[in-house]
Design a protein around this motif. Structure first.
Motif, PDB file in Angstrom:
ATOM      1  N   ASN B  19      25.612  41.272  71.007  1.00 19.68           N
ATOM      2  CA  ASN B  19      24.154  41.417  71.060  1.00 19.68           C
ATOM      3  C   ASN B  19      23.729  42.868  70.846  1.00 19.68           C
ATOM      4  O   ASN B  19      22.699  43.146  70.231  1.00 19.68           O
ATOM      5  N   ARG B  20      24.548  43.788  71.348  1.00 20.27           N
ATOM      6  CA  ARG B  20      24.250  45.216  71.136  1.00 20.27           C
ATOM      7  C   ARG B  20      24.369  45.566  69.647  1.00 20.27           C
ATOM      8  O   ARG B  20      23.536  46.304  69.101  1.00 20.27           O
ATOM      9  N   ASN B  21      25.377  45.015  68.986  1.00 21.27           N
ATOM     10  CA  ASN B  21      25.552  45.279  67.552  1.00 21.27           C
ATOM     11  C   ASN B  21      24.390  44.701  66.737  1.00 21.27           C
ATOM     12  O   ASN B  21      23.912  45.329  65.786  1.00 21.27           O
ATOM     13  N   ILE B  22      23.969  43.494  67.125  1.00 20.68           N
ATOM     14  CA  ILE B  22      22.837  42.852  66.427  1.00 20.68           C
ATOM     15  C   ILE B  22      21.576  43.692  66.619  1.00 20.68           C
ATOM     16  O   ILE B  22      20.839  43.951  65.654  1.00 20.68           O
ATOM     17  N   ALA B  23      21.339  44.138  67.850  1.00 20.65           N
ATOM     18  CA  ALA B  23      20.128  44.928  68.134  1.00 20.65           C
ATOM     19  C   ALA B  23      20.161  46.257  67.393  1.00 20.65           C
ATOM     20  O   ALA B  23      19.141  46.728  66.869  1.00 20.65           O
ATOM     21  N   ARG B  24      21.344  46.862  67.331  1.00 22.75           N
ATOM     22  CA  ARG B  24      21.464  48.153  66.634  1.00 22.75           C
ATOM     23  C   ARG B  24      21.089  48.020  65.161  1.00 22.75           C
ATOM     24  O   ARG B  24      20.283  48.816  64.648  1.00 22.75           O
ATOM     25  N   MET B  25      21.649  47.023  64.494  1.00 19.87           N
ATOM     26  CA  MET B  25      21.351  46.858  63.064  1.00 19.87           C
ATOM     27  C   MET B  25      19.889  46.473  62.852  1.00 19.87           C
ATOM     28  O   MET B  25      19.215  47.026  61.976  1.00 19.87           O
ATOM     29  N   GLN B  26      19.394  45.530  63.654  1.00 22.14           N
ATOM     30  CA  GLN B  26      18.029  45.066  63.432  1.00 22.14           C
ATOM     31  C   GLN B  26      17.020  46.185  63.679  1.00 22.14           C
ATOM     32  O   GLN B  26      16.050  46.346  62.913  1.00 22.14           O
ATOM     33  N   SER B  27      17.254  46.988  64.713  1.00 19.91           N
ATOM     34  CA  SER B  27      16.279  48.055  64.992  1.00 19.91           C
ATOM     35  C   SER B  27      16.336  49.116  63.902  1.00 19.91           C
ATOM     36  O   SER B  27      15.310  49.708  63.531  1.00 19.91           O
ATOM     37  N   ARG B  28      17.500  49.315  63.349  1.00 17.53           N
ATOM     38  CA  ARG B  28      17.615  50.258  62.241  1.00 17.53           C
ATOM     39  C   ARG B  28      16.847  49.752  61.016  1.00 17.53           C
ATOM     40  O   ARG B  28      16.126  50.505  60.355  1.00 17.53           O
ATOM     41  N   MET B  29      16.996  48.483  60.722  1.00 15.47           N
ATOM     42  CA  MET B  29      16.289  47.902  59.565  1.00 15.47           C
ATOM     43  C   MET B  29      14.776  47.911  59.801  1.00 15.47           C
ATOM     44  O   MET B  29      13.997  48.197  58.890  1.00 15.47           O
ATOM     45  N   ASN B  30      14.385  47.611  61.043  1.00 21.74           N
ATOM     46  CA  ASN B  30      12.949  47.669  61.370  1.00 21.74           C
ATOM     47  C   ASN B  30      12.409  49.080  61.137  1.00 21.74           C
ATOM     48  O   ASN B  30      11.335  49.264  60.569  1.00 21.74           O
ATOM     49  N   ALA B  31      13.172  50.074  61.578  1.00 24.80           N
ATOM     50  CA  ALA B  31      12.735  51.456  61.424  1.00 24.80           C
ATOM     51  C   ALA B  31      12.643  51.861  59.952  1.00 24.80           C
ATOM     52  O   ALA B  31      11.784  52.658  59.562  1.00 24.80           O
ATOM     53  N   LEU B  32      13.550  51.298  59.137  1.00 25.93           N
ATOM     54  CA  LEU B  32      13.547  51.618  57.703  1.00 25.93           C
ATOM     55  C   LEU B  32      12.525  50.776  56.941  1.00 25.93           C
ATOM     56  O   LEU B  32      12.313  50.996  55.744  1.00 25.93           O
ATOM     57  N   GLY B  33      11.932  49.808  57.618  1.00 24.87           N
ATOM     58  CA  GLY B  33      10.856  49.023  57.009  1.00 24.87           C
ATOM     59  C   GLY B  33      11.325  48.002  55.993  1.00 24.87           C
ATOM     60  O   GLY B  33      10.620  47.721  55.012  1.00 24.87           O
ATOM     61  N   VAL B  34      12.529  47.447  56.204  1.00 26.69           N
ATOM     62  CA  VAL B  34      13.034  46.424  55.280  1.00 26.69           C
ATOM     63  C   VAL B  34      13.385  45.155  56.053  1.00 26.69           C
ATOM     64  O   VAL B  34      13.643  45.198  57.251  1.00 26.69           O
ATOM     65  N   ARG B  35      13.373  44.042  55.330  1.00 26.34           N
ATOM     66  CA  ARG B  35      13.853  42.794  55.930  1.00 26.34           C
ATOM     67  C   ARG B  35      15.376  42.867  56.043  1.00 26.34           C
ATOM     68  O   ARG B  35      16.036  43.598  55.311  1.00 26.34           O
ATOM     69  N   PHE B  36      15.917  42.075  56.945  1.00 27.53           N
ATOM     70  CA  PHE B  36      17.370  42.048  57.115  1.00 27.53           C
ATOM     71  C   PHE B  36      17.868  40.612  56.964  1.00 27.53           C
ATOM     72  O   PHE B  36      17.365  39.698  57.619  1.00 27.53           O
ATOM     73  N   ARG B  37      18.846  40.439  56.078  1.00 28.51           N
ATOM     74  CA  ARG B  37      19.387  39.110  55.774  1.00 28.51           C
ATOM     75  C   ARG B  37      20.887  39.131  56.076  1.00 28.51           C
ATOM     76  O   ARG B  37      21.696  39.497  55.221  1.00 28.51           O
ATOM     77  N   PRO B  38      21.307  38.789  57.294  1.00 33.54           N
ATOM     78  CA  PRO B  38      22.730  38.903  57.659  1.00 33.54           C
ATOM     79  C   PRO B  38      23.621  38.005  56.801  1.00 33.54           C
ATOM     80  O   PRO B  38      23.209  36.912  56.401  1.00 33.54           O
ATOM     81  N   HIS B  39      24.825  38.496  56.536  1.00 34.90           N
ATOM     82  CA  HIS B  39      25.819  37.708  55.801  1.00 34.90           C
ATOM     83  C   HIS B  39      26.634  36.927  56.823  1.00 34.90           C
ATOM     84  O   HIS B  39      27.347  37.515  57.623  1.00 34.90           O
ATOM     85  N   VAL B  40      26.515  35.604  56.752  1.00 34.93           N
ATOM     86  CA  VAL B  40      27.137  34.767  57.781  1.00 34.93           C
ATOM     87  C   VAL B  40      28.591  34.423  57.481  1.00 34.93           C
ATOM     88  O   VAL B  40      29.226  33.719  58.263  1.00 34.93           O
ATOM     89  N   LYS B  41      29.114  34.933  56.380  1.00 29.83           N
ATOM     90  CA  LYS B  41      30.531  34.683  56.058  1.00 29.83           C
ATOM     91  C   LYS B  41      31.462  35.242  57.128  1.00 29.83           C
ATOM     92  O   LYS B  41      32.590  34.793  57.261  1.00 29.83           O
ATOM     93  N   THR B  42      31.016  36.258  57.852  1.00 28.26           N
ATOM     94  CA  THR B  42      31.845  36.868  58.886  1.00 28.26           C
ATOM     95  C   THR B  42      32.161  35.877  60.003  1.00 28.26           C
ATOM     96  O   THR B  42      33.298  35.828  60.474  1.00 28.26           O
ATOM     97  N   THR B  43      31.163  35.117  60.410  1.00 29.20           N
ATOM     98  CA  THR B  43      31.354  34.284  61.615  1.00 29.20           C
ATOM     99  C   THR B  43      31.358  32.785  61.348  1.00 29.20           C
ATOM    100  O   THR B  43      32.016  32.044  62.072  1.00 29.20           O
ATOM    101  N   LYS B  44      30.569  32.303  60.363  1.00 29.36           N
ATOM    102  CA  LYS B  44      30.447  30.857  60.092  1.00 29.36           C
ATOM    103  C   LYS B  44      30.218  30.102  61.404  1.00 29.36           C
ATOM    104  O   LYS B  44      30.823  29.032  61.632  1.00 29.36           O
ATOM    105  N   CYS B  45      29.336  30.624  62.221  1.00 30.76           N
ATOM    106  CA  CYS B  45      29.149  30.121  63.587  1.00 30.76           C
ATOM    107  C   CYS B  45      27.657  30.089  63.898  1.00 30.76           C
ATOM    108  O   CYS B  45      26.976  31.117  63.821  1.00 30.76           O
ATOM    109  N   LEU B  46      27.153  28.920  64.259  1.00 25.54           N
ATOM    110  CA  LEU B  46      25.716  28.741  64.453  1.00 25.54           C
ATOM    111  C   LEU B  46      25.157  29.583  65.597  1.00 25.54           C
ATOM    112  O   LEU B  46      24.068  30.159  65.476  1.00 25.54           O
TER     113      LEU B  46
END
Lengths: 377, 377
Positions: B19-46
């Motif tokens: 959750n910390r990793n998710i928050a770190r990336m999302q807040s960075r993308m929010n700050a940069l003003g872009v949408r974020f589209r995670p690549h789910v190939k890493t986890t393949k987990c709902l």
């Protein structure tokens, strides 16, 4: 379905080659006068194991309790779990035993032996346990001359456990590539395991089974005096590592990955395929051998090797095919148009198979059938 | 179940770290003003993808049609299939589209573009297609200045296809390990993709989306002018390769493999674990980096790294733990008694996760929950 109708990437099993590999190993074991207990960790697939048993195999070897459970559920009862047992796995193993599975466990140390004995006493049940012997220093096991061998034997026997035998695996055979070296290691594996059995018997301990094996040593052994059974796994499919060891040709390799050309980078001599490391696995077993095949050797759809090409690099779902010598430039796209299907022979059949939920078994008539396989523990 | 009750080997996800990793990336993308589209190939987990979407992600990226099908079935509609499409995969993609999935395809060549257009015309349906741009020469895509870019754009647009945008992936970021090099590559990835979009627009072609990303460049980017969205996958778990690149600490790595000590070879300084390459994967991604972790870095059960040890070697179900410096001899068995449980941090979270049918999600209270994951194509 026909080969060219399958979605890619797909794991293909050439059934003709597989049956030839099974027959080769079984007839060799029959000639040497030993039982053969295939290691099913390579395929984890019921159809393959049924073919091995139908050809004359006696029981199976497994590397996980999940394999033992799956194959016992399918009717196989004589199962050797060939990884040293620990206390935490005993309840799951005992559940199989209590359902009637003739599950044999392995230990290579006094603590594990004592824990098996203690667990069985508490459960008022017993296990058959074999002692793992180290004949080539590559992994686990007790050396034939070590004091620990008799100590473990006594702990088991005096603890009410059925001491069923000794087993060894000369896995260092994967590092060899000459017939002489393989024969020498096969003899070392045989003599070391027989010596361990003799020491146990000389100490008044029972030791019926003398179980040895790896695919290269099994195929290199000239005589197997004192051995009761041989184990081997990857021989059923073979692979490029086995080819480099010198015990099969590329025409014997029964497993391949069906892939489609999805792009080109002509300036770099790259043909991009939809088989990356997720399909091929990350196994680079040929990287330290006499011939490095990268992530695999491409073949045409009919199985003819394209010996001037290798899968030189791999991302998760992208494989990069490139020429071993020289450059092809703009002719790449005409040689391998987008949509071309190829079959890629793998470095290591155990690792590549594990990437797929199923095999597509290809018969001589060109039809394919789905054979499911499982993964996990 | 508690950690020490799990069968081993098991794939553990530290939910707090994730959750910390998710928050770190999302807040960075929010700050940069872009949408974020995670690549789910890493986890393949709902469960993981739900956490990414709940944190603010917009749509997902997939590497296989199976991922698209699985996540669409779970309610995710905005899906980018980020591997160049070929004719044989179009019917399966179209089936998703016809069920209401906003599936976006990718092409990087004229032939594939023409085939998509032809297929859509015959089906009286359309696809949204993005053009893959090559900004670092590491794999697929058309270079921003190549003529082929406009040719592909015209084939799509004039063929009735919705030309939705351009996308690139600076995968060569995995070869870097300094902040300056990462920043420079992030800027090259950004500027190359923006330039490709500009060329298409200058030619009168539509190009809304400008999609870039890899975990290292996403975290190194200082500004993202002209970019509409970023993609990244492995950031959700991180791993030892990412640690060596310099974008996470070992305390950020959320995936580990729970393993049990099953033996010792004191003469060789070996502790034998029940986590071999089948559990860790064959990925040796740290072997060419500044620090080689073998097959993984062991930690105690509470997650504290044992920095003097690595998983130096692996067989299918056996891992060999050995000291990085010096020897331990007979003290091995007292330091790591049979039955000891350890957590092994992996080289590559995408590869290691794929070896398991499920994750065990470990909460801060020490309880674990099963999160299933899928594999195959």
């Amino acid at each position: 379905m026909k080969l060219d109708e399958l979605d890619t990437p797909a794991a293909l099993v050439d059934v003709t080659r597989m049956n030839r590999n099974i027959a080769r190993m079984q007839s060799r074991m029959n000639a040497l006068g030993v039982r053969f207990r295939p290691h099913v960790k390579t395929t984890k697939c019921l159809e393959v194991v049924r073919a091995q048993l139908a050809a004359g195999a006696d029981g199976i070897t497994v590397s996980t309790l999940k394999e033992a459970e799956a194959f016992f559920a399918a009717g196989v009862t004589d199962i050797l779990y060939a990884v040293s047992i620990v206390r935490s796995k005993l309840p799951r193993a005992m559940a199989l035993r209590q359902q009637g599975c003739d599950l044999k466990l392995v230990v290579d140390n006094a603590l594990a032996a004592a824990e098996v004995a203690k667990f069985c006493a508490a459960q008022r049940e017993t296990f058959e346990v074999w002692i793992e012997v180290d004949t080539d220093g590559h992994r686990s096991g007790i050396s034939p001359e070590q004091d620990g061998l008799l100590e473990v034997g006594r702990i088991l026997h005096e603890g009410g456990i059925k001491l069923g035998g000794v087993m060894t695996h000369a896995g260092s055979s994967y590092d060899l590539h000459t017939p002489d070296a393989l024969s020498a290691l096969a003899e070392r594996e045989r003599s070391g395991c027989v010596r361990a059995a003799q020491r146990l018997r000389d100490a008044g301990l029972p030791c019926d089974a003398v179980s040895i094996g790896s695919t290269p040593t099994a195929l290199a052994a000239g005589k197997l005096d004192g051995v009761s059974e041989v184990r081997a796994g990857v021989y059923v499919f073979f692979d490029l590592v086995m080819h480099n060891i010198g015990i099969c040709s590329t025409d014997d390799i029964a497993l391949s990955v069906l892939a489609t050309v999805i792009g080109h980078q002509p300036e770099k001599d790259w043909v991009i395929l939809d088989a990356g490391w997720m399909a091929m696995s990350r196994d680079r077993g040929t990287s330290k051998q006499t011939r490095d095949f990268g992530y695999g050797l491409p073949c045409t759809l009919d199985g003819t090797p394209l010996s001037d090409w290798i899968l030189s690099s791999a991302n998760q779902e992208h494989g990069i095919l490139s020429p071993v010598h020289g450059t092809r430039g703009k002719s790449l796209a005409s040689r391998f148009p987008i949509g071309t299907k190829l079959r890629i022979l793998p470095n290591h059949a155990c690792a590549t198979g594990a990437q797929f939920p199923e095999y597509h078994a290809l018969s001589a008539d060109g039809e394919t059938t789905v054979w499911s396989r499982f993964h996990g523990w």
